[in-house]
Design a protein around this motif. Structure first.
Motif, mmCIF file in Angstrom:
data_model
loop_
_atom_site.group_PDB
_atom_site.id
_atom_site.type_symbol
_atom_site.label_atom_id
_atom_site.label_comp_id
_atom_site.label_asym_id
_atom_site.label_seq_id
_atom_site.Cartn_x
_atom_site.Cartn_y
_atom_site.Cartn_z
ATOM 1 N N LYS A 1 0.829 -1.205 0.000
ATOM 2 C CA LYS A 1 0.000 0.000 0.000
ATOM 3 C C LYS A 1 0.866 1.259 0.000
ATOM 4 O O LYS A 1 0.567 2.226 -0.717
ATOM 5 C CB LYS A 1 -0.923 0.005 1.219
ATOM 6 N N GLN B 1 0.902 4.107 -2.977
ATOM 7 C CA GLN B 1 0.701 5.542 -2.759
ATOM 8 C C GLN B 1 1.868 6.355 -3.299
ATOM 9 O O GLN B 1 1.683 7.459 -3.840
ATOM 10 C CB GLN B 1 0.492 5.807 -1.271
ATOM 11 N N GLU C 1 1.470 6.469 -7.004
ATOM 12 C CA GLU C 1 0.356 7.370 -7.314
ATOM 13 C C GLU C 1 0.826 8.829 -7.347
ATOM 14 O O GLU C 1 0.440 9.600 -8.224
ATOM 15 C CB GLU C 1 -0.742 7.192 -6.270
ATOM 16 N N GLN C 2 1.693 9.187 -6.416
ATOM 17 C CA GLN C 2 2.251 10.543 -6.382
ATOM 18 C C GLN C 2 3.184 10.782 -7.565
ATOM 19 O O GLN C 2 3.166 11.852 -8.185
ATOM 20 C CB GLN C 2 2.994 10.762 -5.061
#
Length: 357
Positions: free
Chosen positions: A9, A13, A16-17
């Motif tokens: 996870k 993230q 994703e950034q």
């Protein structure tokens, strides 16, 4: 397992950034690589979030259960806690399946080869039925399905063999369990006594290889051209557009005559050759792990009879997992989802057992 999930996870993230970073977007190679990794992690993270929410709700329900004085409210809380107790193991099982090692080839397109086997003309007609079944299934899935090579049988509507290229999302991972000998039991149209005949056709599903997967040296290839014998326009019998390629070291021969130009046929024939050589590599890797995975579903043994289509009883039986359906007409129309899902679930169960053994 949950430490690993939290790591995934955190990584998700971070990616994703990065995907919103203008510098990453400008570097298309890096952007594509990150986007592919992001997509592969998305389902795991979503399932982990579902488990985390359910676990938090259960903890809250158990806490309320101890402190709640109102009998009606206490009963509602107990019911919610009971439902969450049942749901959490299901979510954990889903997470275990998602964490199983992925087969890199699963996300690839596939080449399906169908060949008439024992049974004469009836086997050729059955091979054509299987081709239509997979074409209709591909259409239902929103995939593209193109004919690479076809050799017609001696009676109208029959096939000696055919090669199909199927393109779409996770095609090979979904279709790979179709490899094997498919048997049919029915009364042929030419049978005057009404006797049931048994015929067979073989199906091979190959992951489509990319140029970087297999090294093919030009000096190992023999290439010749010939006149196409199928559809293709006015020049079909005047110009040698069909291409046949022989890979000398392996003895593999491929041919393509479906396109209008020699260049297109050569490109498609090379794609078929790469996939065949790549399939050999995959088979060798699987053989080295055979002691861990004994299931017929996972070995892809094409010499085995995997399925029987019994037309008088409207029954389809997959012998590897004991799956039986009496919806034969629908299956022949491409409604393969229940059958393929049963095979995938069996494979996942076998792999989970191997992981915990």
């Amino acid at each position: 397992m949950f430490d690993k999930l939290q790591f995934i996870k955190d990584k998700f993230q971070t990616i994703e950034q990065q995907l919103s970073d203008p510098e990453v977007v400008a570097d298309q190679n890096r952007f594509r690589k990150l986007n592919k990794e992001y997509s592969s992690l998305k389902e795991i993270v979503r399932a982990y979030d579902d488990w985390s929410r359910a676990k938090k709700q259960l903890d809250e329900a158990l806490s309320m259960q101890k402190s709640e004085q109102d009998p009606e409210m206490r009963a509602l809380v107990e019911q919610e806690a009971c439902e969450l107790h049942e749901r959490l193991p299901e979510l954990e099982q889903q997470l275990k399946i998602l964490l199983l090692p992925k087969d890199e080839a699963d996300s690839r397109n596939a080449i399906i080869e169908i060949r008439a086997g024992t049974g004469g003309d009836e086997a050729g007609l059955f091979a054509a039925d299987l081709m239509r079944m997979y074409q209709r299934y591909a259409e239902r899935q929103g995939w593209s399905c193109q004919t690479l090579e076809v050799s017609e049988g001696s009676v109208p509507g029959s096939l000696k063999e055919v090669s199909l290229e199927v393109s779409g999302h996770d095609v090979y991972g979904i279709l790979k369990f179709e490899s094997g000998v498919h048997r049919v039991q029915r009364v042929p149209e030419t049978e005057t006594q009404g006797r049931i005949h048994t015929s067979a056709a073989s199906v091979a599903v190959l992951p489509e290889a990319e140029a970087v997967d297999v090294e093919i040296r030009k000096e190992d290839l023999l290439m010749d051209t010939f006149r196409s014998g199928g559809k293709g326009g006015q020049n079909v019998n005047k110009v040698e557009t069909a291409v046949r390629i022989t890979h000398v070291p392996s003895g593999i021969v491929v041919a393509c005559q479906e396109e209008r130009s020699q260049l297109q046929n050569r490109e498609r024939a090379m794609k078929m050759l790469r996939s065949k050589l790549y399939d050999i590599q995959i088979a060798e890797q699987q053989k080295s792990r055979a002691d861990l995975r004994r299931s017929m579903v996972t070995t892809g043994d094409r010499s085995a009879k995997i399925r029987t289509y019994n037309f008088p009883q409207s029954r389809v039986t997959d012998h590897r997992i004991g799956f039986t359906s009496h919806a034969l007409p629908q299956i022949m129309q491409g409604e393969l989802d229940p059958l393929i899902e049963a095979l995938r679930m069996h494979d996942q169960s076998e792999r989970l057992q191997a992981e915990t053994a």
